[in-house]
Design a protein around this motif. Structure first.
Motif, PDB file in Angstrom:
ATOM      1  N   UNK A   1       0.830  -1.204   0.000  1.00  0.00           N
ATOM      2  CA  UNK A   1       0.000   0.000   0.000  1.00  0.00           C
ATOM      3  C   UNK A   1       0.870   1.262   0.000  1.00  0.00           C
ATOM      4  N   UNK A   2       1.959   1.224   0.788  1.00  0.00           N
ATOM      5  CA  UNK A   2       2.849   2.378   0.883  1.00  0.00           C
ATOM      6  C   UNK A   2       3.497   2.697  -0.458  1.00  0.00           C
ATOM      7  N   UNK A   3       4.013   1.665  -1.138  1.00  0.00           N
ATOM      8  CA  UNK A   3       4.691   1.891  -2.413  1.00  0.00           C
ATOM      9  C   UNK A   3       3.717   2.308  -3.508  1.00  0.00           C
ATOM     10  N   UNK A   4       2.510   1.772  -3.482  1.00  0.00           N
ATOM     11  CA  UNK A   4       1.507   2.185  -4.470  1.00  0.00           C
ATOM     12  C   UNK A   4       1.109   3.646  -4.253  1.00  0.00           C
ATOM     13  N   UNK A   5       1.010   4.063  -2.983  1.00  0.00           N
ATOM     14  CA  UNK A   5       0.693   5.455  -2.679  1.00  0.00           C
ATOM     15  C   UNK A   5       1.830   6.368  -3.141  1.00  0.00           C
ATOM     16  N   UNK A   6       3.075   5.967  -2.858  1.00  0.00           N
ATOM     17  CA  UNK A   6       4.231   6.772  -3.266  1.00  0.00           C
ATOM     18  C   UNK A   6       4.329   6.876  -4.786  1.00  0.00           C
ATOM     19  N   UNK A   7       3.981   5.782  -5.474  1.00  0.00           N
ATOM     20  CA  UNK A   7       4.007   5.802  -6.936  1.00  0.00           C
ATOM     21  C   UNK A   7       2.967   6.782  -7.478  1.00  0.00           C
ATOM     22  N   UNK A   8       1.755   6.746  -6.936  1.00  0.00           N
ATOM     23  CA  UNK A   8       0.695   7.659  -7.382  1.00  0.00           C
ATOM     24  C   UNK A   8       1.083   9.105  -7.102  1.00  0.00           C
ATOM     25  N   UNK A   9       1.675   9.356  -5.912  1.00  0.00           N
ATOM     26  CA  UNK A   9       2.111  10.702  -5.567  1.00  0.00           C
ATOM     27  C   UNK A   9       3.176  11.210  -6.533  1.00  0.00           C
ATOM     28  N   UNK A  10       4.104  10.330  -6.866  1.00  0.00           N
ATOM     29  CA  UNK A  10       5.182  10.706  -7.789  1.00  0.00           C
ATOM     30  C   UNK A  10       4.624  11.089  -9.148  1.00  0.00           C
ATOM     31  N   UNK A  11       3.673  10.319  -9.651  1.00  0.00           N
ATOM     32  CA  UNK A  11       3.092  10.597 -10.964  1.00  0.00           C
ATOM     33  C   UNK A  11       2.326  11.922 -10.947  1.00  0.00           C
ATOM     34  N   UNK A  12       1.612  12.179  -9.857  1.00  0.00           N
ATOM     35  CA  UNK A  12       0.876  13.451  -9.754  1.00  0.00           C
ATOM     36  C   UNK A  12       1.834  14.638  -9.683  1.00  0.00           C
ATOM     37  N   UNK A  13       2.881  14.470  -8.886  1.00  0.00           N
ATOM     38  CA  UNK A  13       3.878  15.536  -8.766  1.00  0.00           C
ATOM     39  C   UNK A  13       4.549  15.812 -10.094  1.00  0.00           C
ATOM     40  N   UNK A  14       4.848  14.744 -10.822  1.00  0.00           N
ATOM     41  CA  UNK A  14       5.496  14.899 -12.128  1.00  0.00           C
ATOM     42  C   UNK A  14       4.581  15.609 -13.110  1.00  0.00           C
ATOM     43  N   UNK A  15       3.280  15.264 -13.063  1.00  0.00           N
ATOM     44  CA  UNK A  15       2.316  15.899 -13.958  1.00  0.00           C
ATOM     45  C   UNK A  15       2.214  17.393 -13.697  1.00  0.00           C
ATOM     46  N   UNK A  16       2.401  17.796 -12.422  1.00  0.00           N
ATOM     47  CA  UNK A  16       2.332  19.221 -12.089  1.00  0.00           C
ATOM     48  C   UNK A  16       3.593  19.971 -12.497  1.00  0.00           C
ATOM     49  N   UNK A  17       4.738  19.313 -12.378  1.00  0.00           N
ATOM     50  CA  UNK A  17       6.020  19.997 -12.593  1.00  0.00           C
ATOM     51  C   UNK A  17       6.461  20.051 -14.053  1.00  0.00           C
ATOM     52  N   UNK A  18       6.140  19.013 -14.828  1.00  0.00           N
ATOM     53  CA  UNK A  18       6.532  19.015 -16.239  1.00  0.00           C
ATOM     54  C   UNK A  18       5.528  19.854 -17.027  1.00  0.00           C
ATOM     55  N   UNK A  19       5.981  20.815 -17.811  1.00  0.00           N
ATOM     56  CA  UNK A  19       5.053  21.656 -18.591  1.00  0.00           C
ATOM     57  C   UNK A  19       4.474  20.885 -19.777  1.00  0.00           C
ATOM     58  N   UNK A  20       3.520  20.021 -19.494  1.00  0.00           N
ATOM     59  CA  UNK A  20       2.962  19.164 -20.547  1.00  0.00           C
ATOM     60  C   UNK A  20       2.320  19.954 -21.669  1.00  0.00           C
ATOM     61  N   UNK A  21       1.885  21.191 -21.375  1.00  0.00           N
ATOM     62  CA  UNK A  21       1.169  21.937 -22.394  1.00  0.00           C
ATOM     63  C   UNK A  21       2.053  22.362 -23.562  1.00  0.00           C
ATOM     64  N   UNK A  22       3.379  22.400 -23.402  1.00  0.00           N
ATOM     65  CA  UNK A  22       4.187  22.708 -24.585  1.00  0.00           C
ATOM     66  C   UNK A  22       5.264  21.662 -24.878  1.00  0.00           C
ATOM     67  N   UNK A  23       4.995  20.404 -24.510  1.00  0.00           N
ATOM     68  CA  UNK A  23       5.833  19.285 -24.964  1.00  0.00           C
ATOM     69  C   UNK A  23       4.947  18.283 -25.685  1.00  0.00           C
ATOM     70  N   UNK A  24       5.544  17.537 -26.624  1.00  0.00           N
ATOM     71  CA  UNK A  24       4.776  16.525 -27.350  1.00  0.00           C
ATOM     72  C   UNK A  24       4.827  15.193 -26.603  1.00  0.00           C
TER      73      UNK A  24
END
Length: 444
Positions: free
Chosen positions: A283-306
């Motif tokens: 459960x801990x690792x699955x939570x950390x994985x989800x958190x990492x993906x959310x954090x990455x989605x916020x930090x990477x400027x997806x709107x101007x990368x393909x």
């Protein structure tokens, strides 16, 4: 017709055919209009075809060979120069941003791989690792025996060719270049390409082996090398891959020994993780994985990368980002197309060009489709079978007449003001009519 207009020696007629229509908007003008609209209606940075379209438009204006086109050509030259200056600043900023994104992706991917690796270990039963390890151990033992047997058979067979009982072990040695087969040269230093290997460029020390035996035995030795070298290479790479000592590089990493070592490490990690509460860890690792993906989605400027996380300089998001950055850093930016845009919407500038183009169109109309009209209103229509209409030009009296013949098979012998398809336009010469139509189209 003589009752409608007093003909003189300057009266002229033009035949309209399916492929030659004096009053139709030429494809040349249509292309100028299309390209001009495309350049003017888009932000210069959002248009990936800016340079190509500007150059194509420039060529079209040059092709007119008109003095009146030079002002448009100069504006396009200015646009291309300014765009090149601007785009250099764009690319510099994009490269900086790309390096930041790449660094973030590398760090993110490393952490992501670690989390997913640990999750895979937690979810995989220990007996599965043990079974996989046993199978790999058996495969390594079988392949090791197979390789040793091939090597011993080769050396024994080769030694039989050496009547001087030379002490050399007759080792086959390989070199490898990872590149497309089409780029393989026949030799790599003193080694010869093994043509039966499909992946990359694999070479064997053929000349070294042949130098150890008499020339008379070379044909038999060549056959032995041709037979055993591919088999030994395939067995060796399956078992251990190939390590290039010259460049400290491991090729074919997914070999049996590598997979065995990787599985053994995973098994040890599984045993360590089993010492804790597996369910809570999962459960801990699955939570950390989800958190990492959310954090990455916020930090990477997806709107101007393909999709490959490459900066898209033509995107709306990057255009906004660049313009904001340029304003904050006092970039000397100019809109490249502004001058040309002013000209292409300037009625006076367009009229100078279309008027000159209209005169040129009349003077360049195919001679085989033009004719003179006598003072009494008589004329002979050339290419009568192709004619779908006639235009009469009375530029001495500022008027022209159009006779449409699309609905009839032959032109009438006598034309009057009541003839169907006949249009008499007073106060407007033919060249003025052409100019007016071209102007209206370009400015539309």
């Amino acid at each position: 017709m003589a009752n409608i207009n007093q003909f003189n020696a300057s009266s002229r007629g033009y035949v309209i055919t399916e492929h030659n229509d004096l009053l139709a908007i030429p494809e040349f003008i249509q292309e100028i209009h299309r390209l001009s609209a495309s350049l003017a209606d888009q932000h210069w940075l959002k248009n990936p075809k800016f340079i190509a379209q500007a150059n194509s438009l420039r060529v079209h204006f040059q092709a007119s060979e008109l003095h009146e086109a030079k002002i448009f050509i100069a504006a396009l030259d200015e646009a291309i120069s300014q765009y090149s200056s601007n785009i250099a600043k764009v690319n510099a900023l994009a490269n900086v941003k790309q390096r930041e994104i790449d660094a973030d992706l590398i760090a993110y991917q490393a952490t992501l791989n670690d989390l997913e690796h640990t999750l895979a270990i937690l979810k995989t039963p220990i007996h599965e690792y043990e079974t996989r390890l046993d199978k790999l151990s058996d495969a390594i033992a079988d392949e090791s025996r197979h390789f040793a047997r091939l090597r011993n058979d080769f050396q024994a067979s080769f030694r039989e060719l050496d009547s001087d009982d030379h002490p050399m072990a007759y080792d086959i040695r390989f070199s490898y270049v990872q590149q497309p087969r089409s780029m393989c040269s026949r030799f790599d230093e003193m080694r010869e390409l093994i043509t039966t290997i499909d992946e990359g460029c694999t070479y064997v020390n053929r000349e070294e082996l042949l130098d150890e035996i008499s020339t008379t035995s070379h044909p038999q030795a060549e056959q032995l090398i041709d037979y055993y070298a591919p088999l030994l290479w395939l067995s060796m790479t399956k078992l251990s891959g190939f390590f290039d000592t010259n460049y400290n590089t491991q090729f074919f990493p997914h070999n049996l020994r590598h997979l065995h070592a990787k599985t053994k490490i995973a098994l040890n990690e599984k045993r360590i993780l089993m010492q804790g509460n597996t369910h809570e860890l999962l459960e801990d690792y699955e939570y950390r994985l989800a958190q990492l993906k959310n954090e990455h989605a916020r930090n990477i400027p997806y709107d101007f990368v393909d999709e490959q996380f490459t900066v898209d300089t033509n995107s709306d998001a990057f255009v906004h980002y660049f313009e904001q950055y340029a304003a904050e850093n006092n970039y000397s930016l100019y809109q490249p197309i502004d001058r040309f845009k002013e000209l292409i919407n300037d009625q006076a500038a367009i009229k100078q060009f279309t008027s000159a183009y209209a005169k040129k169109t009349l003077s360049n109309y195919p001679a085989t489709l033009t004719f003179q009209v006598t003072g009494r209103g008589y004329y002979n229509v050339p290419s009568r079978e192709k004619a779908i209409g006639i235009i009469f030009d009375f530029y001495h009296s500022e008027q022209h007449m159009i006779l449409s013949n699309r609905a009839r098979k032959g032109l009438p012998v006598i034309v009057t003001e009541h003839t169907p398809g006949f249009h008499h336009i007073e106060g407007v010469s033919l060249v003025t009519e052409l100019d007016r139509r071209l102007q209206a189209f370009i400015l539309s």
